[in-house]
Scaffold this active site. Sequence first.
Site, PDB file in Angstrom:
ATOM      1  N   ASP B  91       0.865  -1.169   0.000  1.00 15.82           N
ATOM      2  CA  ASP B  91       0.000   0.000   0.000  1.00 15.82           C
ATOM      3  C   ASP B  91       0.904   1.222   0.000  1.00 15.82           C
ATOM      4  OD1 ASP B  91      -2.142   1.662   0.048  1.00 15.82           O
ATOM      5  OD2 ASP B  91      -2.735   1.216   2.116  1.00 15.82           O
ATOM      6  N   ASP B 264      -8.064  -6.873   2.308  1.00 17.64           N
ATOM      7  CA  ASP B 264      -7.051  -6.908   3.357  1.00 17.64           C
ATOM      8  C   ASP B 264      -7.647  -6.299   4.608  1.00 17.64           C
ATOM      9  OD1 ASP B 264      -6.684  -3.985   2.364  1.00 17.64           O
ATOM     10  OD2 ASP B 264      -5.512  -4.090   4.210  1.00 17.64           O
ATOM     11  N   CYS B 302     -12.198 -25.904  11.835  1.00 14.66           N
ATOM     12  CA  CYS B 302     -11.011 -25.213  11.324  1.00 14.66           C
ATOM     13  C   CYS B 302      -9.828 -26.170  11.237  1.00 14.66           C
ATOM     14  CB  CYS B 302     -10.686 -24.031  12.236  1.00 14.66           C
ATOM     15  SG  CYS B 302      -9.231 -23.099  11.707  1.00 14.66           S
ATOM     16  N   CYS B 304      -6.598 -25.077  10.850  1.00 12.32           N
ATOM     17  CA  CYS B 304      -5.333 -24.361  11.082  1.00 12.32           C
ATOM     18  C   CYS B 304      -4.495 -25.094  12.124  1.00 12.32           C
ATOM     19  CB  CYS B 304      -5.587 -22.921  11.516  1.00 12.32           C
ATOM     20  SG  CYS B 304      -6.018 -22.722  13.253  1.00 12.32           S
ATOM     21  N   CYS B 307      -5.908 -24.908  15.734  1.00 10.18           N
ATOM     22  CA  CYS B 307      -7.049 -25.784  16.007  1.00 10.18           C
ATOM     23  C   CYS B 307      -6.672 -27.264  15.910  1.00 10.18           C
ATOM     24  CB  CYS B 307      -8.208 -25.440  15.081  1.00 10.18           C
ATOM     25  SG  CYS B 307      -8.962 -23.835  15.520  1.00 10.18           S
ATOM     26  N   HIS B 333      -4.804 -18.595  13.893  1.00 14.48           N
ATOM     27  CA  HIS B 333      -6.174 -19.045  13.660  1.00 14.48           C
ATOM     28  C   HIS B 333      -6.979 -17.980  12.906  1.00 14.48           C
ATOM     29  CE1 HIS B 333     -10.211 -20.559  14.191  1.00 14.48           C
ATOM     30  NE2 HIS B 333     -10.540 -19.346  14.620  1.00 14.48           N
TER      31      HIS B 333
END
Lengths: 362, 362
Positions: B91, B264, B302, B304, B307, B333
């Site tokens: 950005d 984002d 989940c 991830c 998890c 997570h």
Amino acid sequence: MRFDIVARCPTTGARAGILQTAHGPVKTPAFMPVGTQATVKGLLPSDLAPIQPQVILANAYHLALRPGAAMVARRGGLHRFMAWDGPMLTDSGGFQVFSLAARRQLDDQGVTILSHLNGRPRRFTPASVVRIEEQLGADIIMPLDVCLGYPSSRAETEQALERTHAWALKAARAHRRPDQALFAIVQGGTEPDLRVQAARALGSAGFPGYAIGGLSVGEPRALTDELVSLTAAALPDDRPCYLMGVGEPDQLVAYAQLGVDLFDCVLPTRLGRTGMAYTRDGKLNLAKAALRADPGPIDDTCRCATCQHYSRAYLHHLFRAGEPLGARLASIHNVAFLVETLRSFRDSLLARADATSAASSS
Amino acid sequence: MRFDIVARCPTTGARAGILQTAHGPVKTPAFMPVGTQATVKGLLPSDLAPIQPQVILANAYHLALRPGAAMVARRGGLHRFMAWDGPMLTDSGGFQVFSLAARRQLDDQGVTILSHLNGRPRRFTPASVVRIEEQLGADIIMPLDVCLGYPSSRAETEQALERTHAWALKAARAHRRPDQALFAIVQGGTEPDLRVQAARALGSAGFPGYAIGGLSVGEPRALTDELVSLTAAALPDDRPCYLMGVGEPDQLVAYAQLGVDLFDCVLPTRLGRTGMAYTRDGKLNLAKAALRADPGPIDDTCRCATCQHYSRAYLHHLFRAGEPLGARLASIHNVAFLVETLRSFRDSLLARADATSAASSS
């Protein structure tokens, strides 16, 4: 718990050993990273795995107060709770009882403390600490001991030692889980004769391993050196010797040469969080201006993930910007540096032992 | 930069696309984790890799002030500096210029700010920001724009829009590196007609992608919805559409259905640091007492790393104990949750498109 000495240094007291635990072998001498609260600060098992630490520590006192040992047991024990499947050791928290508790009342049977978390009274005895450590489920467990500050009088030291000795025997009587090895802790303050006497007395009681406690608490370095030397020498030679809470890089090597097999220290992560990193040329302050554009790694001989991927310039930036990744990368490096210090010490000891045995057989 | 739309939703404006960048393909719609200071807060590329984010953001303004874009260039550019080899976007920092700078003087040619770090004046122009972004080396770069707070007057909005438009064209003239794609940013505050006008005007200038900026700055949600809808509809259909700074889970899905391709937001790591975690039933405060002994993962659907390996009880303990690992596990997570929200949205869009084409060909 089996401990085999696989090589000895021909010139010093150093030895290379293998300690068999319920979660795998521990190659000694070894530096054990400290995970007081069931976490090596900021690091995941996936950060630790490539470093290959032989053992991770946790603290029974801290975990008993929060989140509670019974709850950890219900979650499958400490290994599962923190997702670490290698060997673990729990310290009893004797040191924390004496340094953190808001108030404590000590008697021959144990200690009543006011929790540093909520001020509520809590009783710890040699047997109750063993129960807590059984619930946590580490492979090596330490008995409740009486720790002293520096300096302490001879009378205080004698009384503390007497209790520590009696408590080790009580802990041994309370100890049940055959997959856990209960070590004994040698205290004795800065009194050489008391240290030796304690080492011999506990040594004859047949514990599977011994720790030297109560050092590096403010006494001069020369005195630490002397006390480690004579205490290690007075302990049974065929059992692992663990020097508690000592971990400057040069101390690891010096004391491994005196026959110490296991070390732990909070310094690598504590220093890492403040931007200090170990190098072969001493400690480096990663936030100092001279590193702003430095393209090199923290230490160009280091094989840790931090040194493999990141420049000093990047680490400098992270600390200047207050980014949490800085603490983590520096901690990874510092833990790896100490683990590697003793791994390479062990490797060269084995190489020299091989060379000696080849020379004598030819 | 090539952008192919590979499937369209038969009932909404959603599309699945593939954007080709110098560091690999970006499958859209996609959520892009924010790494303002060349680090997604607390996370390493090795934490991010299993999450498979399609793009990582960094911020040209922040990095220009510290550590300096020229220094990053000498260290091999942003990818090498932070050891991330996937697609990146910088950005411009238009938003930061207007929210962080201690003081700023705006004119038609650019902006002079007093740095929020050291109070020193620094000049940013559309061309100088492109130079900075060339030095950083991200795959997608954003031009300097004029951001407004909410509410702003129509006159302010018109002037800001005029400058943003002129600056996008100046940035395009300054743009040189063929491996970097310069997007344009549509502003226009909360004035629907100005948003549409800006989208059409920039849309006809042939940028390889377009961003919708200046939303989620305090305006009511219904107004955000309306402005996203009409702006996205007014942009060229064959170019990627990036909605800046918007990332509540339900917004990702709602706006992807309006044809937004890239998102984002700092929220997943910011919330993670305070112990808040996304679940399919809303946000969960990991420090709340009810989770003390909870054996389940944050979200049982989940996949991830958090998890997969850790209970809510462990996370609760980490936050209660003030352990830095808590922030990291919750951030892993939360980032994974948002990335997965759009990945599964894309997967089901592709599945429905396949089913539709199978039905029409049979």
